[in-house]
Scaffold this active site. Structure first.
Site, PDB file in Angstrom:
ATOM      1  N   HIS A  53       0.719  -1.248  -0.028  1.00 25.59           N
ATOM      2  CA  HIS A  53      -0.002  -0.205   0.168  1.00 25.59           C
ATOM      3  C   HIS A  53       0.811   1.248   0.105  1.00 25.59           C
ATOM      4  O   HIS A  53       2.083   1.230   0.489  1.00 25.59           O
ATOM      5  CB  HIS A  53      -0.906   0.021   1.390  1.00 25.59           C
ATOM      6  CG  HIS A  53      -2.059  -0.912   1.243  1.00 25.59           C
ATOM      7  ND1 HIS A  53      -3.180  -1.193   2.144  1.00 25.59           N
ATOM      8  CD2 HIS A  53      -2.101  -2.156   0.468  1.00 25.59           C
ATOM      9  CE1 HIS A  53      -3.601  -1.968   1.785  1.00 25.59           C
ATOM     10  NE2 HIS A  53      -3.334  -2.858   1.010  1.00 25.59           N
ATOM     11  N   GLU A  55       1.008   3.898   1.876  1.00 21.66           N
ATOM     12  CA  GLU A  55       1.574   4.231   3.157  1.00 21.66           C
ATOM     13  C   GLU A  55       2.811   3.360   3.653  1.00 21.66           C
ATOM     14  O   GLU A  55       3.651   3.782   4.019  1.00 21.66           O
ATOM     15  CB  GLU A  55       0.564   4.393   4.188  1.00 21.66           C
ATOM     16  CG  GLU A  55      -0.683   4.891   3.679  1.00 21.66           C
ATOM     17  CD  GLU A  55      -1.752   4.239   3.320  1.00 21.66           C
ATOM     18  OE1 GLU A  55      -3.182   4.233   3.737  1.00 21.66           O
ATOM     19  OE2 GLU A  55      -1.622   3.499   2.247  1.00 21.66           O
ATOM     20  N   CYS A  83      -5.931   1.772   5.987  1.00 15.32           N
ATOM     21  CA  CYS A  83      -6.648   0.500   6.304  1.00 15.32           C
ATOM     22  C   CYS A  83      -6.153   0.048   7.777  1.00 15.32           C
ATOM     23  O   CYS A  83      -4.937   0.739   8.136  1.00 15.32           O
ATOM     24  CB  CYS A  83      -6.266  -0.619   5.126  1.00 15.32           C
ATOM     25  SG  CYS A  83      -4.916  -1.082   5.230  1.00 15.32           S
ATOM     26  N   CYS A  86      -2.306  -0.512   7.397  1.00 12.52           N
ATOM     27  CA  CYS A  86      -1.413   0.794   7.389  1.00 12.52           C
ATOM     28  C   CYS A  86      -1.520   1.409   8.965  1.00 12.52           C
ATOM     29  O   CYS A  86      -0.542   2.097   9.378  1.00 12.52           O
ATOM     30  CB  CYS A  86      -1.894   1.483   6.403  1.00 12.52           C
ATOM     31  SG  CYS A  86      -1.746   0.843   4.655  1.00 12.52           S
TER      32      CYS A  86
END
Length: 149
Positions: A53, A55, A83, A86
């Site tokens: 992801h 992040e 999410c 993260c």
């Protein structure tokens, strides 16, 4: 110190992710002074890695660059509510502030769903500012998914 938003740079990363066929989420990580440490967009498909992801990639790069697993004082700019995975990484990295764009009622982990930072076992709780360029981020996500249906 004058406040500078880095959400437009995060949006650039999100648009680049969309161009690669990735879910359009972008992240910018800055130090306390606003200097950009890292920038990333989603790369889960490209890297065949469900943890890639935006992040996570931005955190990994900043930690590598600084030679530390912690980023105290850092600020994260991300186009979509992080999410739970993260959010846990943000806490572990000791990021001071998160600025995010669109809410994610289905998969979010900050204001929705797991609410990682509200959990009693969360070691570090960053300051959170939501709704930054939310409409632009939401529009990009919606158009991305509409094109794929």
């Amino acid at each position: 110190m004058e406040f500078t938003s880095h959400m437009s740079a995060a949006m650039d990363q999100a648009r680049a992710a969309a161009a690669r066929g990735e879910v359009p989420v972008g992240a910018i990580l800055t130090d306390a002074t606003g200097r950009i440490l890292s920038r990333a967009g989603n790369r889960t498909r490209e890297l065949s890695d469900p943890t890639a992801h935006a992040e996570i990639l931005a955190i990994r790069e900043a930690c590598r660059m600084l030679g530390s697993e912690r980023l105290p004082g850092a600020r994260l700019w991300v186009t979509l509510e992080p999410c739970p995975m993260c959010a846990a990484a943000i806490s572990a990295a000791r990021i001071a502030v998160i600025y995010y764009g669109a809410d994610d009622p289905r998969m979010g982990g900050v204001r929705h769903g797991a609410r990682v930072f509200d959990h009693p076992q969360c070691h570090h709780r960053p300051e959170v500012f939501d709704g930054i360029s939310a409409a632009e981020s939401r529009d990009l996500l919606q158009s991305f998914f509409q094109e794929r249906r």
